[in-house]
Scaffold this active site. Structure first.
Site, short mmCIF file in Angstrom:
data_model
loop_
_atom_site.label_atom_id
_atom_site.label_comp_id
_atom_site.label_asym_id
_atom_site.label_seq_id
_atom_site.Cartn_x
_atom_site.Cartn_y
_atom_site.Cartn_z
N ASP A 190 1.01 -0.93 0.21
CA ASP A 190 0.15 -0.07 -0.14
C ASP A 190 1.06 1.23 0.06
OD1 ASP A 190 -2.23 1.96 0.69
OD2 ASP A 190 -3.44 -0.05 1.30
N HIS A 267 -3.51 2.39 -4.74
CA HIS A 267 -2.97 2.01 -3.58
C HIS A 267 -1.38 1.87 -3.87
CE1 HIS A 267 -6.09 2.40 -0.60
NE2 HIS A 267 -7.00 1.85 -1.48
N ASP A 322 -9.29 -2.02 -5.13
CA ASP A 322 -10.09 -1.04 -4.55
C ASP A 322 -9.79 0.41 -4.65
OD1 ASP A 322 -7.84 -1.89 -2.80
OD2 ASP A 322 -8.80 -0.88 -0.97
N GLU A 323 -10.82 1.08 -4.64
CA GLU A 323 -10.68 2.75 -4.61
C GLU A 323 -9.78 3.18 -5.42
OE1 GLU A 323 -11.61 3.48 0.24
OE2 GLU A 323 -9.53 2.50 -0.23
C1 ACM Z 1 -10.82 -1.20 1.70
O1 ACM Z 1 -11.22 -1.00 2.88
N1 ACM Z 1 -10.21 -0.35 1.26
C2 ACM Z 1 -10.89 -2.40 0.98
#
Ligand code: ACM
Length: 686
Positions: A190, A267, A322-323
């Protein structure tokens, strides 16, 4: 005569000593499928022999199963007489089907554990150890038949935001396996640091694994940069390949599969600072998302995954997903070219292109792709499994389209939330997730048909670590909540009982502490905000509210009724009692009392928690009107918003006397905090 009765009394007392205290509840956690008590008891003592004739590998797992007990562990090929614990692998056990099932017989004739696999034997031994610990070695005769509800029972540790040593991970494996978890998901990469050695890309561990801020918070509030491993101020770390092999093998012996997570396409700030040519703009320190148009991105990801697969034998490789902001993709010539060539209509489909391609690569190597629920965006890859974190919808959508899903919704499974009244706890990211709420979770949504329900493989809790700088703190956030989740994951819903679990956990926590785990002291729990438990009576309950500015649909609580439903919010803005306002940086509502009424006060509570950008208003104006046209200002309150580390609540109100039918409540955000959200639970009119 007196002498005879005394002797009789002593004999009775001795009998009581050698037989165990009689129980009505077997006291195994997680609660097993079924059990029935028999007559008599078994005593596990220094002469007890453990008998198992299995392969060398199975023997290792069986020995590991006994490694955490303080009772004498002595293996023998055979033992005449009854003082033995016999373990046996078998082809079938009546009444159970899971490969992790076991049966456990405890009687005066000895102990026998039968299982369909080494994992089943491991779990049978954990149950036996718990029984023995309760009776200090004396175990009431009992027959237990047991199997898990779900094949996937997981915990995720975020080792990127703060690095954790391999010894810390192994210590958690000891305890998690005792409570029959079988998956450990490591969030290895990350922005805050890359944590796994990759030979082909040495800058990942020479540079992207190191930063100057010791805590994530210092780093986040500072330059969010990286530094050389050799820098005297460098903070961070990574697992060498030998560390990984050691953890994977240790976990395997504890019947836990470690699932690695390598984040993509987002990330990934740390990668894109070490290797800026993999981002759209090639600017170090400016990008989180890989450039999906660049073939070098795929070369990098496949190289990394190749080395990851060499280390981790898990079926699943977690690829994050994600995100992603996807914003640079919209103007990047390579991404745009890719979209054109592949006929992709938007950046969601561009993300999906990457996920599909990575899935093909993993599948070609005999592995399966697991990703956060955003991998549904733009079309799910054909064999992917979805980890549903933004509620359950991702898991439901996956199941409906014939994909497997693992439930890990924030509301029940994010162990970075406060577990008690925030003022009594170390700073957390927010939220409120007490033990009882974890325990109450059912990972299988009722809305799914019986066939689709089978697609839910299990459940996982995530310990994100932005606000968890130390090992002790991470254990504190994990336990006892992980043990409540073990029962969610293992025990059939009809066998779950909060009252029974509550009694057991009060006994388990001191045991955890004695074993050196820094568990939260649940016996001293304060509980939810007192207002949450007391509906409030006032003049506006049930009255219509007009929203001059709409509330924020991301936090709709009980919709238009929220502000006048008589229900107060708790510690968490996500508890469906707090209505969010983010549009135009303000709330502006009018309550219609239906007739002109004498009123003495109008007030509303606001919440502040700065981490997730929840702020108090900088100004509140309350006005009233008898006709809904001409308003009189009752009060205008200015407030200096102060950033802090706590969760706080503040009432903004007016007191006096007036006649009114309409009440207008406006709350403005400070210009400094315009990206923030306001949360209000109730406007109370008296
Ligand atoms: C997450 O909490 N971004 C998977």
């Amino acid at each position: 005569m007196k002498k005879i009765s005394l002797l009789f009394f002593i004999a009775c007392a001795m009998l009581l000593v050698v037989s165990c205290t009689k129980k009505t509840d077997v006291g195994i956690t997680p609660e097993p499928l079924s059990y029935s008590f028999g007559k008599g008891s078994f005593e596990w003592n220094k002469d007890t022999r453990i008998i198992f004739n299995g392969s060398k590998d199975a023997q290792t797992i069986v020995e590991t199963a006994f490694s955490e007990t303080s009772f004498p562990v002595s293996f023998a090929a055979a033992q005449p007489g009854n003082n033995c614990i016999q373990l046996e692998l078998t082809d079938s056990i009546s009444g159970v089907t899971s490969p992790e099932a076991y049966s456990l017989h405890v009687g005066e004739d000895g102990v026998k554990i039968q299982a369909l696999s080494e994992a089943g034997l491991f779990y049978g031994v954990q149950s036996l150890i718990q029984l023995a610990e309760q009776g200090e070695g004396c175990i009431q005769s009992v027959d237990v038949l047991d199997e898990p509800r779900f094949p996937y029972r997981g915990i995720m540790l975020d080792v990127s935001r703060h690095f954790r040593s391999k010894d810390f991970v192994k210590k958690q494996i000891d305890l998690l396996s005792h409570y029959k978890f079988n998956r450990l998901h490591l969030h290895l990469t990350d922005a805050a640091g890359w944590r796994i050695a990759i030979d082909k890309y040495p800058r990942l561990t020479q540079f992207a694994a190191w930063r100057k801020g010791k805590t994530w918070k210092e780093w986040w509030n500072g330059d969010r940069g990286y530094c050389e491993e050799t820098d005297p101020e460098a903070q961070g770390g990574y697992y060498t390949k030998d560390d990984i092999r050691e953890m994977v093998e240790y976990a395997r012996q504890h019947c836990i599969t470690i699932i690695p997570e390598i984040e993509m396409p987002s990330h990934s700030d740390e990668v894109l600072t070490a290797y800026p040519e993999l981002s759209c703009t090639h600017e170090p320190g400016k990008q989180s998302d890989f450039c999906v148009g660049n073939e070098k991105t795929f070369e990098f990801l496949e190289d990394v995954l190749t080395e990851v697969m060499e280390l981790f034998p898990s079926e699943y490789i977690h690829i994050g997903g994600d995100e992603a902001a996807k914003s640079a993709w919209k103007t990047c010539p390579l991404c745009q070219k890719r979209m054109k060539e592949e006929g992709l209509k938007d950046v969601d489909e561009l993300q999906s292109y990457l996920i599909h391609r990575i899935e093909r690569f993993l599948n070609e190597h005999g592995r399966s792709l697991l990703g956060w629920d955003e991998i549904l965006q733009g079309g799910l890859a054909p064999n992917a499994t979805v980890m549903s974190w933004r509620g359950e919808q991702g898991g439901i959508d996956a199941a409906l389209s014939g994909h497997h899903a693992i439930m890990t919704p924030g509301e029940y499974c994010y162990f970075d939330s406060y577990q008690d009244a925030p003022y009594s706890q170390p700073e957390a990211i927010g939220g409120y997730l007490p033990l009882s709420k974890v325990y109450s979770y059912n990972p299988v949504p009722d809305s799914l048909s019986a066939d689709n329900q089978k697609m839910i493989l299990g459940v996982q809790a995530n310990v994100w670590a932005e606000y968890i700088p130390t090992d002790e703190h991470m254990e504190y956030m994990l336990y006892p909540r992980a043990i409540a989740l073990s029962e969610v994951a293992w025990t059939a819903p009809e066998r779950k009982s909060w009252d029974s679990f509550h009694d057991r956990i009060l006994k388990i926590i001191p045991q955890l502490k004695a074993k050196g785990y820094n568990a939260f002291d649940y016996a001293k729990e304060i509980g939810n905000r007192k207002e949450y438990n007391q509906p409030v009576e006032h003049l506006a309950v049930g009255k219509k509210v007009t929203f001059n500015i709409p509330y924020w649909p991301n936090y709709p609580a009980n919709g238009e009724k929220t502000l006048t439903d008589g229900l107060r919010g708790g510690w968490n803005y996500n508890d469906k009692r707090w209505l969010g306002f983010a549009e135009n940086h303000r709330m502006d509502v009018v309550i219609d009392l239906e007739k002109v009424t004498k009123i003495h006060s109008v007030s509303a509570d606001f919440m502040q928690i700065c981490g997730p950008y929840v702020f108090m208003p900088s100004e509140v104006v309350i006005s009233s009107s008898v006709d809904g046209k001409d308003y009189t200002q009752l009060t205008a309150i200015k407030h200096q918003v102060q950033k802090d580390d706590s969760v706080s609540f503040k009432k903004f109100g007016w007191e006096g006397e007036t006649d009114a039918r309409y009440i207008r409540y406006q709350a403005m955000a400070d210009s400094l905090y315009k990206d923030g959200i306001q949360f209000v639970d109730e406007i109370i009119v008296k």
